[in-house]
Design an enzyme around this catalytic site. Structure first.
Site, PDB file in Angstrom:
ATOM      1  N   GLN A  36      -5.558  -2.509   8.983  1.00  0.00           N
ATOM      2  CA  GLN A  36      -5.246  -3.794   8.341  1.00  0.00           C
ATOM      3  C   GLN A  36      -5.829  -4.946   9.175  1.00  0.00           C
ATOM      4  O   GLN A  36      -5.553  -5.057  10.362  1.00  0.00           O
ATOM      5  CB  GLN A  36      -3.719  -3.934   8.208  1.00  0.00           C
ATOM      6  CG  GLN A  36      -3.286  -5.126   7.395  1.00  0.00           C
ATOM      7  CD  GLN A  36      -3.707  -5.044   5.928  1.00  0.00           C
ATOM      8  OE1 GLN A  36      -3.502  -4.037   5.264  1.00  0.00           O
ATOM      9  NE2 GLN A  36      -4.310  -6.105   5.419  1.00  0.00           N
ATOM     10  N   ASP A  61     -11.908   1.425   2.513  1.00  0.00           N
ATOM     11  CA  ASP A  61     -12.125  -0.014   2.297  1.00  0.00           C
ATOM     12  C   ASP A  61     -13.611  -0.314   2.063  1.00  0.00           C
ATOM     13  O   ASP A  61     -13.962  -1.411   1.651  1.00  0.00           O
ATOM     14  CB  ASP A  61     -11.684  -0.794   3.550  1.00  0.00           C
ATOM     15  CG  ASP A  61     -10.359  -1.513   3.353  1.00  0.00           C
ATOM     16  OD1 ASP A  61      -9.984  -1.746   2.200  1.00  0.00           O
ATOM     17  OD2 ASP A  61      -9.723  -1.845   4.370  1.00  0.00           O
ATOM     18  N   LYS A  93       0.839  -1.206   0.000  1.00  0.00           N
ATOM     19  CA  LYS A  93       0.000   0.000   0.000  1.00  0.00           C
ATOM     20  C   LYS A  93       0.870   1.251   0.000  1.00  0.00           C
ATOM     21  O   LYS A  93       0.555   2.240  -0.667  1.00  0.00           O
ATOM     22  CB  LYS A  93      -0.939  -0.016   1.215  1.00  0.00           C
ATOM     23  CG  LYS A  93      -2.138  -0.928   0.957  1.00  0.00           C
ATOM     24  CD  LYS A  93      -2.900  -1.308   2.180  1.00  0.00           C
ATOM     25  CE  LYS A  93      -3.859  -2.434   1.792  1.00  0.00           C
ATOM     26  NZ  LYS A  93      -4.272  -3.273   2.884  1.00  0.00           N
TER      27      LYS A  93
END
Ligand code: NAD
Length: 284
Positions: free
Chosen positions: A96, A119, A52
């Protein structure tokens, strides 16, 4: 032989388009920024976070990384999320997953501001996906839709089979195909006779997590096969849920693993971060 759906190439194209836009934003003093929180020392998560950061660099974004020990504590983690929610220089927040044992993932995800939930895991954004309102789209399913579009594959009127019903892949994937007028079936671990369901599918999307579960005799000749799975085969090599070598002889289009859905997922995260930054500017 099937045509390869080249996610790596399309992701690169998307990221260069994003870079062009972010350069303009940067010169106006609003550099898109993604904050990534990694709690604990899961090796796979560490790789994802590294990727990322690399994607952010390629897109001209600022990337903020918070590497926290596994025993950091839920209340402190919530306080960090809240401070990032309040920070006008941060546009996207990603925690995460999985979090170490003892953390309530749902509580943490719900704490992320929906406007920064790149997300698209927050129930507010999930609800928007359900009713088709504009907002963030979940990275993996949206990446698959972009890949289909790039190759001129229209789900309208097609039999679409999504194998897997997770909240992050299977369910939103089904919703996005439905939005495009596919006739969608969701198969899962309790589905009877998966093979016969597969043989009816014009577009088959496997999101299970079982190496080479889908064999050539389960594919309708000429079907489009999308492999979301990321597994290790008996030799430790990365492979999908689809037996690629066999299925590419039957399908019309197929995604490779690696180089198919994975890079598209990463590109959509960047797209969502850019979108969050653009919206924050509009709301100034
Ligand atoms: P998950 O474990 O949450 O869900 C798996 C789903 O598969 C479940 O809904 C289950 O009902 C179904 N299933 C299990 N066994 C089955 C069987 N025999 N027949 C039919 N269905 C069965 O997993 P997930 O998070 O949705 O991820 C699925 C796979 O996709 C994993 O390999 C994961 O690593 C991969 N993944 C890839 C990307 C990417 O960017 N390429 C992103 C997310 C997940």
């Amino acid at each position: 032989m099937a045509i390869l759906l080249d996610g790596k190439k399309l992701a690169q194209k998307l990221k260069s388009e994003i870079l062009e836009k972010s350069v303009v934003m940067k010169s106006a003093g609003n550099t898109p920024a993604l904050a990534v929180i990694l709690c604990g020392d899961d090796p796979a998560s560490a790789v994802y976070v590294r990727n990322k950061r690399k994607d952010c660099e390629e897109c001209g974004f600022d990337s903020l990384e918070y590497k926290l020990p596994a025993d950091y504590g839920e209340e402190k983690l919530l306080a960090l999320v809240e401070s990032l929610n309040q920070d006008p220089k941060v546009h996207g927040i990603l925690v995460q997953l999985p979090l170490p044992r003892g953390y309530d993932e749902t509580r943490i995800i719900h704490a992320i501001s929906p406007a920064k939930d790149v997300d698209a895991f927050h129930p507010f954004n999930v609800g928007k996906i359900m009713i088709g309102e504009p907002g963030f789209l979940p990275c993996t399913p949206a990446g698959v839709m972009l890949l289909l579009e790039e190759y001129g594959i229209d789900p309208a009127g097609k039999e679409c089979l999504v194998i897997g019903r997770s909240n992050i892949v299977g369910k939103p994937m089904a919703m996005l195909l439905l939005r495009k007028n596919g006739t969608v079936t969701i198969a899962h671990s309790k589905t009877m006779d998966l093979a016969s369901k597969c043989r009816e599918a014009d577009i088959l999307i496997a999101a299970v997590g079982k190496a080479k579960l889908i064999k050539a005799d389960m594919i309708k000749p000429g079907a489009v096969v999308i492999d979301v799975g990321m597994n290790r085969d008996e030799n430790g090599k990365l492979c999908g849920d689809v037996d690629f070598a066999e299925c590419e002889k039957v399908a019309s289009y197929i995604t490779p693993v690696p180089g198919g859905v994975g890079p598209m997922t990463r590109a959509v995260l960047m797209k969502n971060t850019l979108q969050a930054a653009e919206e924050s500017q509009r709301n100034l």
